[in-house]
Design an enzyme around this catalytic site. Sequence first.
Site, short mmCIF file in Angstrom:
data_model
loop_
_atom_site.label_atom_id
_atom_site.label_comp_id
_atom_site.label_asym_id
_atom_site.label_seq_id
_atom_site.Cartn_x
_atom_site.Cartn_y
_atom_site.Cartn_z
N SER A 121 -11.12 4.11 4.27
CA SER A 121 -12.07 5.03 3.69
C SER A 121 -11.47 5.94 2.62
O SER A 121 -12.22 6.64 1.94
CB SER A 121 -12.72 5.88 4.78
N SER A 165 -7.48 3.79 7.31
CA SER A 165 -8.07 4.34 6.09
C SER A 165 -7.11 4.89 5.04
O SER A 165 -7.56 5.20 3.95
CB SER A 165 -9.07 5.44 6.46
N LYS A 213 -8.57 14.27 -0.14
CA LYS A 213 -9.74 13.49 0.28
C LYS A 213 -10.86 14.47 0.63
O LYS A 213 -10.60 15.57 1.16
CB LYS A 213 -9.35 12.65 1.48
#
Lengths: 97, 471, 486
Positions: free
Chosen positions: C150, C174, C75
Amino acid sequence: MTISKTEIEKLAKLAKLSFSDEELERFTAEFDEIIAFADTINQSIEGGTEEIRNVSARMVSFDDLRPDEVASSLPNEKILSNVEGDNGFFSVERSKK
Amino acid sequence: MNYEIVCGIETHVELATKTKIFCGCTTEFGGEPNTHCCPVCTGQPGSLPILNQKVVEYAIKAGLALNCKINTKSHMDRKNYVYPDLPKAYQISQYDEPLCEKGYIELDSGKRIGITRIHIEEDAGKLVHENGYTYIDYNRGGVPLIEIVSEPDISSAEEAKEYAEKLQLTMRYIGISDCKMQEGSMRCDVNLSLRKPGDSRFGVRTEIKNINSLSFIRKAVIAEAERQADILDAGGIIVQQTMRYDEGTNSVTPMRDKENSDDYRYFPDPDILRFSIDDEKVEEIRSSLPELPFDKLKRYVNVLGLPEATARLIFRYRKVAEFFEGALAEGASVKNTANLIVGTIFSNMDTEEEKELFTTRISAAQSAALVKLADEKKINIGVAQSTLQKMLESGKSVEEFIKPEDLVGISDEELESLCKEAIDANPKAVADVRSGKDKAINMLFGYIMKKTGGKADIRKAEALLRKLIGQ
Amino acid sequence: MRARISELAKRLQSREISAVELTKAYIDAIEKLNPTLNAYVHLTFDTAQKAAEQADQMLKKGDAPLLCGIPMALKDNICTDGLTTTCCSKILKDFKPYYDATVWEKLKAHGAVLLGKTNMDEFAMGSTSETSCYGAPLNPRNTNYVTGGSSGGSAAAVCANLAVYSLGSDTGGSIRQPASFCGVVGLKPTYGAVSRYGLIAYGSSLDQIGPMTNSVKDAAIVFDAIKGGDRRDQTSVDYDYGSSLAESLDRDVKGMRIGVAEEFFDGINPEIKSKIEEAIKLIERNGAVIESIRLPALKSALPVYYIIACAEASSNLGRYDGIRYGYRTSSYASIEEMIVKTRSEGFGDEVKRRIMLGTYVLSSGYYDAYYKKACLIREEINREFDAVFEKCDVLVAPTAPNTAFPLNYKGASPVEIYLSDICTVPVNIAGVPAISVPCGEDAKGLPIGMQIIGKKFDEATVLQVAHFYEQSAGKVIGDYEGGAGI
C-alpha cells in the site's frame, strides 16, 4: 460453503455498513470466495491448544505499568478542531434532510 | 403462588484514581465539556492506550477485600459496539481473564453472597439530547471502572439492599471509590428471575437498570418480583428484557433498546500487553488494606464491648472509626469516647458526607485528653459535652476551658491516700467495722467527705476502705 | 543518479548547497512530475520551505544530524500535527490531526524537511495503491504499471527523485512489495522496534513504519533516527542496538549461514526465481553458506494474515462514524442511519470487504474456527521461524511472486491479489525484520526485489547482508532519469 444473504445483512448491521441490492449481489460472490480462502486454514497443521491471551508473546510486569500522574489534557479547541463544536460539545443533529 | 426470588447484582464502581485508565487525563468530576481529553480518550486515529498501574492496584484491593482469588496474569479485551458515547467503537474491558474471581460478601445473617468476578474497564462519555441534537462530552470517557458481578445468590429484596450496602461500605473503606449512587460513582443493575420453591432450574430473568439509591434497589426488587409473579400466576411467560426502575411510580417498565443484543466480538486487545503481578506484590497490597469494615464491627462489639447500635454508628465511616481508635490509643475509655462522638460531635454534622469526611478542628488526642477527665470522674458528663462543643468550635485544647480548680472529684491515688489517712485517723471506727459494727464505716466516710468538700466518689471510697480494712 | 543521504549531507554541511536550494530543487521536480505520477496527495511546500530555513540555521552552527535539511515524504497514514492526513480515504477527508506521530517528532528533531504526504491504498489495505480515493500513483519505471501497495506513493516518490527518502508502513508487505516493484530499498523493522503512536491503525499486531530509500545505507540512517521505545506505545520495545547501524554496515559474509526456504519459491515467476538465485550465488561465492530449510507453516500464512489483519481492522475502523472527525453524510433520519450512511459513503469497496471479513471471523460462532485458529497457527509460524534462526543468520527470498501488475488489471479478483502477498506476509506474522533490495529486471524492464529476512531485533545483520549484496552486485537495474537534479 456459500454465505447466505441474511448472514451478510447481519454482518453489515454489526459493521454499520449498508449495501444496495446490486452491491450486495456482487459482494456476496466476492465474499464467498474470501471465506473459502480463509477456510483453507482448516486444512493446515494444528496450532497449540492453549487459550490465546494476546497476540504478542511479551508480558509487562505490574511494576512497569504507567504511574497514576496527571498529564495535561489538550485545550477544548484542539479536541474539537476537526468538527463544528457547539459550546464545547461534539454535536450531531438527530436527523437532517 | 409462592415463588423463590433468584437475584444477582452487577455493580459498576468508578475508581478514584487521579488519571483515566488508558491516558493521563484527569478524572476530576465536572469541568467544562471536553476539557479533560486527549487523542487517546477521544479515539483519535493513531492513538494508543496505556494502562494505569493504580487501576490494577485498586481492582486488586477490591478483590482482596471481597475475598476473591487474584489472577496474577491478566489481559484486556475489546468489546466492539457502536454508540456515540464510545469514541473508539469498542470498550476496552476484560472478557475471559478477569483480574479477580470467586469471592463473597457475608450478610449479617451469616449467608454468603458469592462474587463471580471483578474486572477492569473504561467508562464511556456522556450524551445529552436536546433541541433535536445529541451533545457529547468525553470528559468521563476513559474513567476507570471495576465491574463486580455477584452470583445469583440473593433471595430477597432486603438481602439485595444489604449486599449493595455492604459492597458500598467496603469500597469506601478501602479508599478506592466514594461509591455515591446519586452521582454515578456506583451503579447497580439488578438481574431477577422467579422459580417455584425447590425447582433447581432458573427462570427467565430480566435486568433492571437506572436504580439510583440503595432503598430503590429494595423497592425495585419487590416491584419486579411482583410483576413477574403476576404474569406467572396468570399462566404467562416472562420476556427477557432490560427494564428500568421508575422512582415516581415505584414500577419497573421495559427500557427502550439502547443496543439490540449485539454480538460484541470480544478479542484480546493487540495494543495492550498481557500483564502480570507477583505474589509478593499482591501480599504487599493486602497488607496495605485497612481493617475491613465488618471485621471492625465485630471487634467493636465482641472485643471492645460497644453496644451494637453505637458500634454501627461509628464503624460505618472509616474516618470516624480512625478518630475513635486514635482516642482509645491515647487511653480514653471506649464508652465515653463513643458516646461523645455519637452525641456531641455528630450533632455538628448533618449530612452523610460530613461524617464521611469527618473534618474536626480537634485531633483524636485532644479529644482523648477531655474524655480521660470524664473517665476519672474529674468532670461529669454534662461538663464534658459542653466543653467538647467549645473545643470543636474553637479548635482549642481542653486546658483552655478546664482549669485544675474546676476539676470535680479527685484522682484515685489521692483517694487511696485519703482512705489510708482516714483509717489512721479513726482507729476505733476501724476496729468497730472489723468486729462487725458495720455502721462505723460512716465515720470514715465523713472524714473523707469533709476532707474533699463532698467531692469524693463514695462508692469508690467504700471499696477502697473495705479493701484496706481487710474485709 | 539518485541522491544519497550521506552525499547530500556532506554537501549541505560544507555549505556547497543550502537546504533551501535543495528543497527548491525537489519542489520544482514535484511540480513538474507529480501531476502525472500522482505520488503525492497532499503537498506541504510552505512547511517545507520554513523547515529548510530552520535546517540552514542548524547547519550553520555545525554538528547538525545527517538528516538535517534532507527533503523527504511521509505516507498519508502517518499523523502530522496541523497537516492533512487522510489514509487516502474519503472518510478522513480534510482530517488534520492535532498531534504528531512519534516518528515524525523524531525526524523533525533531526531537521527533516517534509515535502508532502504520499499516495497509498485506502487505509493501507491493498497491494497496488489503486484503492486510493485520489486515484492510483503510477510506477515511474513504466507508467502503465502500478507502483504496488500500500505504500505506493512513497515508493514512487523515492524512485522518481521527488524525495530523498520516505516513510511507509508495512502490515503484510506494504513497504517491501512497492519497493520491489519500483526498484528502491524498503525496510520493515522488527515489530515493536519503531513506535506506532500516530500511525493510523490497520492491523495493530502487524503494522510497522519503515524507511523507503535509494540505498541500503540510507535505510540504515533513517532507521537509526526513527527506532526506539515510546511510552505512548506499549507494544514498542526500547531495544539496545548499541551503536549506529548505518556506521556498522560493512561486514564480511564469509561463514554466514543464509537460509533458503523452498516454500517462498512456490509458484513464482521464473524470471524472478532466476534473479534471486543469481543473487544467492553471488553471496555464496563470497564465502556464505547456503542452508536449505523448510517452513511448512508458510502454507497457512496467507489466510492467517488476512484473518488476523481484517479482524483487527474491523475493530480499528469502527471509530469512523462522522462524529469526531472526517466525513459526515449530509442527510439521514436518525443518528444510527447517519453512521451507516457515513461509513457506506466514506469507505471504498476493498475496505468494506476487509471490515466484513474481520467482523465475520470475530463473530460469535465463528471466532474459534477462524480468529482463534489463526492465532494458534500464528504461534506455530513463530516457532518455525525461531527454529530456523537457530540454524541461519538470515533468510533470502523473493519479495513478490510477480513484478508490477499493469494498471487497472481487470479480472483479478480480490483473492488473486491477496495471493500475491505470499512472500511478505509471513514476516509480519512472525514480527521479524526484512528488507527488499533491487536485484534485477524482468524482460519488460520492471524491477525485481530480493528479500533479506532476519531474526527479531537483528536489523544489523539484515542491513549488513543487504549492503554487501548492493555493493557487490553493482548496477542491477536501469537508472531513472528525472526528478530533482542536484
